[in-house]
Write an enzyme that holds these catalytic residues in place. Structure first.
Site, PDB file in Angstrom:
ATOM      1  N   GLY A  12      15.552  -5.798  89.697  1.00  0.00           N
ATOM      2  CA  GLY A  12      16.089  -5.636  90.938  1.00  0.00           C
ATOM      3  C   GLY A  12      15.569  -6.650  91.994  1.00  0.00           C
ATOM      4  N   GLN A  13      16.025  -6.573  93.313  1.00  0.00           N
ATOM      5  CA  GLN A  13      15.643  -7.339  94.295  1.00  0.00           C
ATOM      6  C   GLN A  13      14.005  -7.056  94.537  1.00  0.00           C
ATOM      7  OE1 GLN A  13      16.368  -5.865  98.343  1.00  0.00           O
ATOM      8  NE2 GLN A  13      16.433  -8.128  99.323  1.00  0.00           N
ATOM      9  N   ASP A  35      13.625  -2.957  82.174  1.00  0.00           N
ATOM     10  CA  ASP A  35      14.911  -2.734  82.873  1.00  0.00           C
ATOM     11  C   ASP A  35      15.912  -2.225  82.219  1.00  0.00           C
ATOM     12  OD1 ASP A  35      15.653  -3.665  86.254  1.00  0.00           O
ATOM     13  OD2 ASP A  35      17.217  -3.003  84.935  1.00  0.00           O
ATOM     14  N   ARG A  37      18.958  -3.578  81.728  1.00  0.00           N
ATOM     15  CA  ARG A  37      19.621  -4.825  81.200  1.00  0.00           C
ATOM     16  C   ARG A  37      18.509  -5.943  81.040  1.00  0.00           C
ATOM     17  NH1 ARG A  37      22.687  -3.589  85.219  1.00  0.00           N
ATOM     18  NH2 ARG A  37      23.951  -2.085  84.536  1.00  0.00           N
ATOM     19  N   TYR A 142      21.669   9.203  98.876  1.00  0.00           N
ATOM     20  CA  TYR A 142      20.316   8.333  98.431  1.00  0.00           C
ATOM     21  C   TYR A 142      19.348   8.999  99.350  1.00  0.00           C
ATOM     22  CZ  TYR A 142      17.567   3.979  98.745  1.00  0.00           C
ATOM     23  OH  TYR A 142      16.543   3.182  98.975  1.00  0.00           O
ATOM     24  N   LYS A 146      15.625  10.639  98.026  1.00  0.00           N
ATOM     25  CA  LYS A 146      14.363  10.012  98.527  1.00  0.00           C
ATOM     26  C   LYS A 146      13.286  10.880  99.260  1.00  0.00           C
ATOM     27  CE  LYS A 146      14.872   5.840  96.904  1.00  0.00           C
ATOM     28  NZ  LYS A 146      13.737   5.255  95.808  1.00  0.00           N
TER      29      LYS A 146
END
Ligand code: SER
Length: 315
Positions: A12-13, A35, A37, A142, A146
């Protein structure tokens, strides 16, 4: 023994850039990326494993195989995608974390990093100079996941003495890997579109101010937190961390200083607006500054120069 680090959600980022920084710091042989993928490209000699963090047996197998001293859990569903698939977001964000915390205790992992977010705050949290401790009533799935995750981290630290460390990231801006499914993503897309098309349509309104952080600062801050002596850390839920704050109007004006013909327009009624409106505008990060010496180095102007310079040569 030196450090061996397993990163879950490394494509990811944030993961892709943290992995690169960790390889530089500890050597490519000591960093295991993973990951759900295959990555688009691999670093030279990168050790990569496929894993779904919800598959606890597979995560356990990786812990046993590589015996990491540190684990970074970066697999998560972000705020905007979370609203489309609330059950999946809760499942991934909570059970992924629980799997890692449980296994870290059972298998004696030395340190765990888990990212939280400004999304833990809600409509009744102070919007400006948002303190570490205040009313927290997140209303996105989200943010709810969190905040619950932060409570779990603190709980595992207290109950099992697990050395788990966390940062409430603001929107993170970067040019190497684009973010996906977040509310703050506009502040990345705007640079890409400025260079590709000379124009951008923002899904957030022109006056929507949000806390943001440049990736270089995010990576450095994360490594600094992970390096800090455990007894200096007074917070085991998650640290507020500030870089800069700006609106779509501010960032577009900054881009126009370098690309004068850049044009911005705005859409209305995007569902991400309501999420952004529930988040702080500016965060107070006194605890991070006091406990482990945090100090951001980029502001909107220096970040914009760096983003455009780097994107020019990659786009
Ligand atoms: N950048 C994230 C999001 O927008 C916030 O943590 O969802």
């Amino acid at each position: 023994m030196g450090e061996r680090i397993l990163i879950l959600g490394a494509n990811g980022q944030i993961g892709s850039e943290l992995a690169a920084a960790l390889r530089l710091k500890f050597g490519v042989d000591n960093i295991i990326t993973s990951d759900i993928r295959e990555p688009r490209e691999r670093a030279e000699n990168e050790i990569f494993e496929l894993v779904n963090v919800l598959d606890k047996d597979r995560v356990k197998q990786l812990f046993e195989q590589y015996q990491p001293t540190q684990v970074y859990l970066l697999a998560a569903m972000l705020s905007a995608t979370g609203e489309q698939y609330p059950q999946k977001a809760w499942d991934l964000n909570m059970n992924g974390l629980l799997n890692v915390l449980d296994l870290a205790v059972d298998l004696g992992i030395k340190k765990v990093f888990w990212p939280s977010s400004i999304a833990v705050f809600g409509p009744h949290s102070p919007k400006v100079d948002t303190p570490q401790y205040c009313v927290m009533d997140p209303n996105s799935i989200y943010g709810i996941s969190k905040l619950a995750g932060e409570r779990l981290c603190e709980y595992y630290h207290k109950k099992y003495n697990l050395d788990v460390r966390s940062i409430r990231y603001p929107g993170v801006i970067s040019w190497k890997t684009e973010p996906g499914g977040g509310t703050t993503d506009y502040a990345v897309h705007i640079y890409f579109e400025a260079l590709r098309n000379g124009a951008y349509t923002s899904f957030l309104s022109e006056q929507t101010e949000l806390p943001m952080l440049y990736m270089q600062d995010a990576v450095r801050g994360t490594l600094e937190l992970m390096d800090a002596p455990a007894d200096k850390l007074s917070i085991r839920s998650s640290y507020n961390l500030a870089g800069m704050s700006f609106t779509p109007k501010d960032i577009s004006e900054e881009i126009q200083k370098i690309l004068p013909s850049f044009e911005i327009s705005y859409t209305e009624n995007d569902p991400r607006q309501a999420i952004a409106d529930s988040w702080p505008k500016r965060i107070n990060d006194d605890y991070a500054r006091k406990d482990w010496g945090w100090k951001p180095s980029f502001d909107l102007e220096t970040m914009t120069k760096d983003m455009i310079e780097n994107l020019k040569s990659t786009i």
